[in-house]
Scaffold this motif. Structure first.
Motif, short mmCIF file in Angstrom:
data_model
loop_
_atom_site.label_atom_id
_atom_site.label_comp_id
_atom_site.label_asym_id
_atom_site.label_seq_id
_atom_site.Cartn_x
_atom_site.Cartn_y
_atom_site.Cartn_z
N SER A 165 0.83 -1.22 0.00
CA SER A 165 0.00 0.00 0.00
C SER A 165 0.84 1.25 0.00
O SER A 165 0.51 2.22 -0.66
N MET A 166 1.95 1.16 0.70
CA MET A 166 2.86 2.30 0.73
C MET A 166 3.43 2.61 -0.67
O MET A 166 3.48 3.75 -1.11
N ILE A 167 3.85 1.55 -1.40
CA ILE A 167 4.38 1.72 -2.75
C ILE A 167 3.31 2.27 -3.70
O ILE A 167 3.57 3.14 -4.54
N GLN A 168 2.09 1.75 -3.58
CA GLN A 168 0.95 2.25 -4.39
C GLN A 168 0.78 3.72 -4.20
O GLN A 168 0.60 4.47 -5.16
N ASP A 169 0.83 4.14 -2.92
CA ASP A 169 0.73 5.57 -2.61
C ASP A 169 1.84 6.35 -3.29
O ASP A 169 1.59 7.41 -3.91
N LEU A 170 3.02 5.82 -3.18
CA LEU A 170 4.18 6.49 -3.79
C LEU A 170 4.01 6.68 -5.32
O LEU A 170 4.24 7.74 -5.86
N SER A 171 3.58 5.55 -5.95
CA SER A 171 3.46 5.61 -7.43
C SER A 171 2.37 6.57 -7.89
O SER A 171 2.55 7.30 -8.86
N THR A 172 1.24 6.58 -7.14
CA THR A 172 0.18 7.51 -7.53
C THR A 172 0.62 8.93 -7.32
O THR A 172 0.32 9.82 -8.12
N LYS A 173 1.32 9.19 -6.25
CA LYS A 173 1.82 10.55 -6.02
C LYS A 173 2.80 10.99 -7.10
O LYS A 173 2.80 12.11 -7.56
#
Lengths: 175, 347
Positions: A165-173
């Motif tokens: 979830s943390m990586i997903q957040d990073l990529s969307t940002k």
């Protein structure tokens, strides 16, 4: 002068002479008949024939002139027609070549555009795929790292979910 | 014209070249025998001088005025001898029609000087035209005539087109033989009178009368043929109202006869006058008994008149033929008729 008076008065100038009249008449008639036979016939015949010949020559010459003029006129017309035809053919050829060139250019441009877009799509896809692969790799590496760090204490699946979830957040940002 | 101006001075020079020794000789004789010079030298110079201009006027021409007139008349009138002056003379036979011939019985038909001239003319015509006619018979129509044939053709063509065709118009062909014959007959008669020892048959009123009677008959016959008897009689009234016929018919009839009369007198007078003038000019020098007059007046003027006579010979032959054609044309003209109109329109 007296001489003229004497001549006039002599009177014998006008005296009739039946013998001379007779001989004149006879001679003239004979001459007329003979000349008619030996001279006037052939001469007048020849003159008439020549006159006719000249007339027919003139007629023929005029006819030939008319004919040649007609032929000349026809030739000129044909020449003019041929000129017009060749002009038309050249013009048509030029037009056709122009059109062809335009067509080719358009087609080439379209092709190029299509190729560019295809290339762009491909690049995009490749990029996306690379990012996916990279994302999985990074996730695996992170999970392995974290697994190594907190092997015992932490549940592996729980940790992986958090990192994902943390990586997903990073990529969307980032995007 | 150009040719004439070239030949004329040459001719005059030649005449002077002939006369100069004569004159010198004459003066020599005059100096030798001064007392009767006029008679001797007059005789000596007379025959060559006259021969230059005309021929056989006569060496015995006496210087008196009356004698000059006699000699001129003697030269012009018809007679029964052919004189070749210095050489002698030939007398011609006296003939008359045998008494048993119905109309002409007893008529004196002696062969005279003018009859001989007419025969010479006929012979010359026949020789010339048998040669020319023979040439035309052998010639193809593509060949151009040469020499004599060409010269005669110019005259024939002139008579044919400018005289016959333009005056008679339609149907001129059948009158051509007559017109051509009369033209050449008169022309040769006129010219034959201009050579030495010749005589002008057309200077005799009987000859010209006969020729114009031929024209008269040809005119009348062609008028009858063209109009018929009724048309001919109508022609005599000249298309006037019937009340005028009593005047018009005699006038028209007289008109028919004045035409040949005019032809007769014109030709005869013209030919006679020229000869009288030439002989008179020559006789001036005999009358005045002067060489200066002979050289300065008589011979040059006689030569001039002679050249004029050459022209008149052609002119009078032409005029006679032309008027004959005109009279025939007038007699055969169809007034208000299609043929005539087309003929007029053609001109």
């Amino acid at each position: 002068m007296l001489t003229s008076g004497i001549i006039l008065l002599a009177g014998s100038l006008l005296s009739p002479n039946p013998g001379l009249i007779f001989w004149t008449a006879v001679t003239f008639v004979i001459v007329l008949l003979i000349l008619k036979k030996i001279a006037w016939g052939p001469i007048l015949g020849a003159l008439e024939e020549r006159e006719k010949g000249i007339q027919s020559s003139i007629d023929r010459a005029y006819k030939a002139k008319d004919e040649s003029e007609a032929i000349l006129r026809k030739n000129r017309e044909l020449l003019a027609k041929a000129d017009a035809e060749s002009d038309r053919i050249i013009r048509e050829g030029k037009d056709y070549a122009e059109k062809l060139r335009a067509d080719f250019t358009d087609k080439a441009q379209a092709e190029a555009k299509k190729m560019i877009t295809a290339a762009k799509d491909e690049i995009e896809q490749e990029k996306r795929r690379a990012l996916d692969v990279l994302r999985n790799e990074v996730a695996d590496l992170a999970v392995k790292g974290a697994e190594k760090i907190i092997k015992t204490a932490l549940d592996a699946d729980m940790q992986k979910k958090i990192v994902d979830s943390m990586i997903q957040d990073l990529s969307t940002k980032r995007n | 014209m150009k040719r004439l101006s070239v030949t004329k001075p040459k001719a005059i020079i030649k005449v002077f070249a002939v006369l100069l020794p004569l004159l010198l000789c004459g003066f020599g004789v005059a100096a030798a025998s001064a007392e009767h010079s006029s008679g001797v030298s007059g005789n000596g110079a007379a025959s060559p001088a006259v021969e230059v201009a005309h021929g056989a006027a006569g060496a015995e021409a006496a210087p008196e005025e009356e004698k000059a007139g006699d000699v001129i008349m003697h030269h012009i009138l018809d007679k029964n001898v052919l004189s070749f002056e210095p050489f002698g003379e030939v007398s011609l036979p006296h003939l008359s029609v045998p008494a048993f011939v119905p109309v002409l019985g007893g008529l004196d038909i002696s062969v005279t000087k003018h009859v001989v001239m007419l025969w010479l003319v006929s012979a010359a015509l026949m020789i010339v035209f048998s040669v020319v006619g023979g040439k035309y018979k052998t010639m193809s129509s593509r060949q151009a005539p040469k020499g004599l044939a060409n010269a005669m053709e110019a005259l024939v063509e002139f008579i044919r087109l400018d005289v016959a065709k333009s005056n008679i118009g339609h149907g001129y062909e059948k009158h051509l033989p007559y017109l051509l014959t009369i033209f050449f007959f008169i022309l040769f008669c006129n010219l034959l009178g201009l050579i030495p020892y010749g005589a002008t048959a057309t200077g005799n009123v009987n000859v010209t009368l006969t020729l114009s009677i031929f024209t008269f008959f040809v005119t009348q016959v062609s008028a009858f043929r063209a109009h018929g008897v009724k048309g001919y009689l109508q022609h005599l009234t000249a298309g006037t109202h019937w009340s005028l016929w009593i005047i018009m018919v005699p006038i028209e009839i007289i008109g028919q006869f004045t035409k040949p009369f005019a032809l007769t007198v014109r030709l005869f007078a013209n030919m006679t006058a020229g000869h009288i003038i030439i002989l008179s000019l020559i006789f001036i020098s005999f009358i005045l008994k002067s060489y200066i007059v002979a050289v300065a007046v008589s011979v040059p003027f006689a030569i001039f008149i002679y050249l004029l006579e050459l022209f008149v010979a052609f002119l009078q032959a032409f005029v006679f033929t032309m008027l004959s054609a005109l009279f025939i044309g007038l007699a055969t003209a169809h007034e208000g008729h299609d043929e005539h109109e087309s003929a007029v329109a053609h001109h």
